[in-house]
Design a protein around this motif. Structure first.
Motif, short mmCIF file in Angstrom:
data_model
loop_
_atom_site.label_atom_id
_atom_site.label_comp_id
_atom_site.label_asym_id
_atom_site.label_seq_id
_atom_site.Cartn_x
_atom_site.Cartn_y
_atom_site.Cartn_z
N GLY A 172 34.74 46.55 38.31
CA GLY A 172 35.40 45.15 38.73
C GLY A 172 36.50 45.37 39.80
O GLY A 172 36.49 46.31 40.70
N PRO A 173 36.35 44.48 39.73
CA PRO A 173 36.93 43.92 42.00
C PRO A 173 38.56 44.85 42.28
O PRO A 173 38.40 45.13 42.67
CB PRO A 173 37.50 42.62 41.70
CG PRO A 173 36.84 41.85 39.91
CD PRO A 173 36.61 42.85 39.23
N ASN A 231 22.63 34.49 38.62
CA ASN A 231 23.58 34.98 39.58
C ASN A 231 23.94 36.04 40.22
O ASN A 231 24.74 36.24 41.23
CB ASN A 231 25.07 33.92 39.49
CG ASN A 231 24.58 32.18 39.08
OD1 ASN A 231 24.11 32.42 39.55
ND2 ASN A 231 25.43 31.84 38.32
N LYS A 277 44.01 32.18 33.04
CA LYS A 277 42.92 31.65 33.11
C LYS A 277 41.91 32.38 32.46
O LYS A 277 40.97 30.90 32.34
CB LYS A 277 43.20 31.40 34.34
CG LYS A 277 42.34 30.61 35.47
CD LYS A 277 43.13 29.34 35.71
CE LYS A 277 41.66 27.93 36.17
NZ LYS A 277 42.33 26.88 36.92
N LEU A 278 41.41 33.23 32.23
CA LEU A 278 40.42 34.04 31.54
C LEU A 278 40.47 33.99 30.69
O LEU A 278 40.85 33.82 29.37
CB LEU A 278 40.97 35.59 32.24
CG LEU A 278 40.65 35.87 33.07
CD1 LEU A 278 40.79 37.16 32.98
CD2 LEU A 278 39.51 35.83 34.16
N ASP A 290 34.86 33.78 31.97
CA ASP A 290 33.76 32.96 32.44
C ASP A 290 34.52 32.75 33.80
O ASP A 290 34.04 31.82 35.29
CB ASP A 290 33.95 31.28 31.69
CG ASP A 290 33.51 31.18 30.55
OD1 ASP A 290 32.61 32.47 30.33
OD2 ASP A 290 33.64 30.66 29.28
N GLN A 291 35.19 32.96 34.37
CA GLN A 291 36.09 32.74 35.92
C GLN A 291 36.24 33.68 36.85
O GLN A 291 36.04 33.29 38.05
CB GLN A 291 38.20 32.01 35.81
CG GLN A 291 37.85 30.89 34.30
CD GLN A 291 37.99 31.32 33.09
OE1 GLN A 291 38.00 32.26 32.81
NE2 GLN A 291 37.87 30.47 32.14
N LEU A 292 36.16 35.31 36.02
CA LEU A 292 35.77 35.97 37.28
C LEU A 292 34.43 36.89 37.05
O LEU A 292 34.59 37.93 35.78
CB LEU A 292 37.10 37.03 37.35
CG LEU A 292 37.40 38.22 38.02
CD1 LEU A 292 38.41 38.20 38.11
CD2 LEU A 292 36.39 39.42 36.85
N LYS A 293 33.71 37.57 37.89
CA LYS A 293 33.39 37.77 38.03
C LYS A 293 32.90 38.70 38.12
O LYS A 293 32.95 38.80 39.77
CB LYS A 293 31.27 37.76 37.19
CG LYS A 293 31.81 36.01 36.50
CD LYS A 293 29.95 36.22 35.72
CE LYS A 293 29.88 35.08 34.87
NZ LYS A 293 30.49 35.79 33.35
N TYR A 294 31.65 39.66 37.93
CA TYR A 294 31.01 41.25 39.27
C TYR A 294 29.86 41.55 38.83
O TYR A 294 28.79 41.28 38.17
CB TYR A 294 32.61 42.30 38.92
CG TYR A 294 32.70 42.83 37.19
CD1 TYR A 294 31.67 43.26 36.68
CD2 TYR A 294 33.71 42.47 36.95
CE1 TYR A 294 32.44 43.99 34.82
CE2 TYR A 294 34.04 42.74 35.56
CZ TYR A 294 33.33 43.57 34.71
OH TYR A 294 33.71 43.87 33.33
N PRO A 295 29.39 41.81 40.42
CA PRO A 295 27.56 42.28 39.52
C PRO A 295 28.09 43.38 39.38
O PRO A 295 28.48 44.99 39.22
CB PRO A 295 27.14 42.49 41.38
CG PRO A 295 28.15 42.17 41.85
CD PRO A 295 29.85 42.03 40.92
N TYR A 334 25.31 38.69 38.60
CA TYR A 334 26.43 39.52 37.57
C TYR A 334 25.66 39.57 36.70
O TYR A 334 24.60 39.77 36.13
CB TYR A 334 27.17 38.11 37.14
CG TYR A 334 28.33 37.50 38.12
CD1 TYR A 334 28.55 38.01 39.31
CD2 TYR A 334 28.26 35.94 38.66
CE1 TYR A 334 29.26 37.03 40.39
CE2 TYR A 334 28.41 34.95 39.61
CZ TYR A 334 28.55 35.80 40.85
OH TYR A 334 29.55 34.66 41.62
N PRO A 389 49.57 34.73 35.72
CA PRO A 389 48.27 32.76 36.03
C PRO A 389 47.13 32.81 35.96
O PRO A 389 46.32 32.75 35.39
CB PRO A 389 49.03 32.66 37.13
CG PRO A 389 50.36 32.97 37.82
CD PRO A 389 50.24 34.05 36.99
N GLU A 390 46.09 34.69 36.42
CA GLU A 390 45.72 34.69 36.80
C GLU A 390 44.95 35.29 34.93
O GLU A 390 44.05 34.87 35.32
CB GLU A 390 45.06 35.60 38.17
CG GLU A 390 44.82 37.19 37.90
CD GLU A 390 46.32 37.69 38.21
OE1 GLU A 390 47.24 36.59 38.28
OE2 GLU A 390 46.22 39.10 38.18
#
Lengths: 313, 314
Positions: free
Chosen positions: B80-81, B126, B250-251, B109-114, B128, B246-247
């Motif tokens: 995770g970031p 992509n 959004k998720l 959908d909005q935040l992804k991690y590889p 991820y 807010p973030e």
């Protein structure tokens, strides 16, 4: 003196005639000489770092809808890149640049390269904080600095990913200028820019940088906030002194949220970046832009100027 | 004199068991053995907050649950970031238990991690992680790549948060097929990190009402009922705390957007996760029941000890 002027006019006339008969192509319209005569100031205002934190793009979108911002530069390996792809897809009027990233500078949130690049990452696998960390790092093999083949692969991956997901991406702008910071990096970035048809922002005399804040401490208030009205006054003074031509201004807008504060808790990043949003939507700035007839350049016009300046035609 | 300890466990009075413990023949870990607990009539509860490292607001929510409520541990997503933020803040909270929320998916959908490793068969187009376990399994991942990724997550968290005490699979993916489960169990043994949820001595408190949406008091009603009826034993409760930011607002992910049961406006992730903080973790009625019933909220050390007991049961 008059003869020079006349010659310029004559040349301009010939050039215009050329454009009309389609010999030179419409991109010449944005060439500096043509603009000096037209007397117009064109301005491209960009917001950097979209894709890293949600609040960065949120701040840029506010500055686009209510203010002077006309483009964003996107960090592909940033965790919020998928959100940026979707929202920029829904907002076709906003220009998009690749914020080519070789570093991951925050503390709370970090991102890794898209590719396997052992010489470009710190011991935890993240891109280094800053350019000098990348350049001075000694890897396990004893090598100092990154393997350029790895850097090229990573840059290509970022370019191809953004072209695939945001096809209107129009230029490259290096995050923290790292991709311009050594002759090797710079020539690599130039080569890839040419290959992919993406001009490099900041390298063309046809499109010069006008800073909006030179020194943040000049605008600091005692309560830890920044005086956006003073930022606007200084920026207006700067814009007022410009000769006709096309210019760009790089900004770092963000909403003041816990997300941004947590990026580096001891930093005042949220205070600075939210002050930037206030500056970009400031009515005094909007009024000045209108009064002076400054054209907030649409992205395609900026590209034309860039292409004219770098010989991409 | 020769003593067969197991004989006492099953037939002798509690006093004698305690005496045996006192003389140190069986060691400390017996305190947490399930059989002993059932006789002692104690309820012990490990309360976890999941998904730490994905958003800083998730950890903010967990910290509220820790400082003002019943939460005692977190499960951390290493790729995770916000993992660096979790490393830093958890190092300042030595009392908070830590588990590895071992991840093979990136569901928002909005935040992804590889993944940490460069393993083509465990990534989407992509780069991820896949969104859900079913997609990963459908793509028939190379098990050697899965193993490399799991090892990388284990080794990074052991290095950066050395007190990590257990493994708990994110979205259940790492135990979702026999192959994946065998692999995860093997690594759990190798690294001496017990796998939460596999030990019958530590049961999951899992009620549909705890996972519902939050425009009402369903979670509060459910947890109150569950805790009132809890029988003696050792349990773990998984929550997903977050602050309303807010973030997080959004998720969303594909599963929630076509969720049939979701009422309009009620499916917001921030609302749902804030409800875990307000209705479960810091709910005064919950805290009161825990106190009245003498439910022991397991500290990190107790949880690790109980789980280590569990490793030997496997």
């Amino acid at each position: 003196m008059n003869s020079t002027r006349n010659r310029d006019f004559a040349l301009a006339g010939i050039r215009r005639a050329g454009v009309c008969i389609g010999l030179l192509g419409f991109c010449l319209l944005a060439a500096p000489a043509a603009e000096q005569h037209s007397g117009k100031i064109r301005l491209v205002v960009c917001g950097d770092d979209a894709g890293v934190a949600l609040s960065f793009l949120d701040g840029a979108m506010q500055a686009y809808r209510q203010g002077v911002l006309r483009c964003v530069n996107v960090i592909v390996p940033g965790p919020w890149f998928p959100d940026a792809v979707r929202r920029l897809g829904e907002t076709p009027g906003i220009g998009v640049g690749l914020h080519l990233a070789l570093t991951s500078e925050w503390d709370g949130l970090r991102y890794r390269p898209l590719t396997s690049a052992p010489t470009m990452v710190d011991p935890n696998g993240y891109l280094f904080h800053f350019g000098p960390d990348l350049l001075k790092h000694r890897s396990a093999t004893g090598r100092v600095g990154p393997d350029l083949a790895e850097v090229e692969r990573e840059m290509r991956a970022q370019i191809e990913m953004i072209k695939g997901r945001i096809p209107r991406v129009a230029w490259i702008w290096p995050h923290q200028l790292v991709a311009y910071s050594t002759p090797e990096f710079r020539s690599l970035t130039e080569r890839l820019g040419k290959e992919y048809g993406l001009p490099l922002l900041g390298t063309s005399p046809a499109l010069q940088d006008v800073p909006i804040v030179k020194k943040w401490s000049d605008f600091a208030r005692k309560d830890g906030t920044y005086d956006s009205a003073a930022i606007v006054r200084a920026y207006i003074k700067e814009l007022d002194s410009l000769k006709p031509g096309t210019y760009f201004t790089i900004t770092h807008p963000a909403l003041d949220t816990q997300e941004v504060r947590a990026l580096r808790p001891q930093d005042d990043v949220a205070a600075r970046r939210s002050a930037m949003v206030r500056a970009l939507i400031d009515p005094e700035l909007m009024e000045f832009v209108k009064q002076r007839g400054i054209e907030l350049v649409t992205p395609d016009k900026a590209i034309q100027a860039l292409q004219a300046g770098t010989g991409h035609k | 004199m020769k003593i067969d300890p197991t004989r006492f466990l099953h037939s002798e009075p509690a006093a004698l068991r305690r005496a045996i413990i006192c003389i140190g023949l069986l060691g400390l870990s017996l305190l947490s053995a399930p059989a002993a607990e059932q006789h002692s009539g104690k309820i012990r509860l490990l309360v976890c907050g999941d998904d730490i490292g994905v958003s800083s607001a998730f950890l903010d929510g967990a910290i509220q649950g820790y400082q003002h409520g019943i939460l005692r541990s977190v499960n951390v997503v290493v790729p995770g970031p916000w993992f660096p933020d979790a490393v830093q803040r958890l190092s300042e909270m030595p009392g908070m238990g830590v588990g590895l929320h071992i991840a093979l998916t990136s569901e928002w959908d909005q935040l992804k991690y590889p993944p940490l490793t460069f393993s083509p068969t465990i990534r989407d187009e992509n780069g991820y992680f896949f969104e859900f376990g079913a997609q990963l399994v459908r793509h028939r991942p190379d098990m050697a790549e899965v193993e490399r990724e799991l090892r990388a997550q284990i080794e990074v968290i052991k290095r950066r948060i050395p007190r990590v005490g257990w493994i708990w699979p994110h979205m259940g993916v790492a135990t979702s097929t026999p192959e994946l489960r065998n692999l995860t169990l093997r690594l759990a043994r190798e690294y001496n990190l017990p796998l939460l949820g596999t030990d019958p001595g530590i049961k999951s408190i899992n009620s549909p009402g705890l996972a519902t949406l939050s425009d009402d008091q369903t979670k509060a009603r459910t947890i109150v009922k569950v805790l009132k009826e809890l029988q003696p034993g050792t349990y773990f409760l998984i929550t997903h705390p977050s602050l309303d930011t807010p973030e997080v607002r959004k998720l969303s992910h594909a599963a929630s957007s076509d969720c049939k049961a979701c009422r309009p406006g009620a499916g917001n992730l921030a609302d749902t996760r804030l409800a875990d903080v307000q209705q479960i973790l810091t709910n005064p009625e919950v805290i009161q029941i825990v106190k009245e019933r003498g439910i022991e909220l397991m500290t990190a050390a107790q949880a690790v000890q109980a789980l280590q007991g569990g490793v030997r049961h496997q």
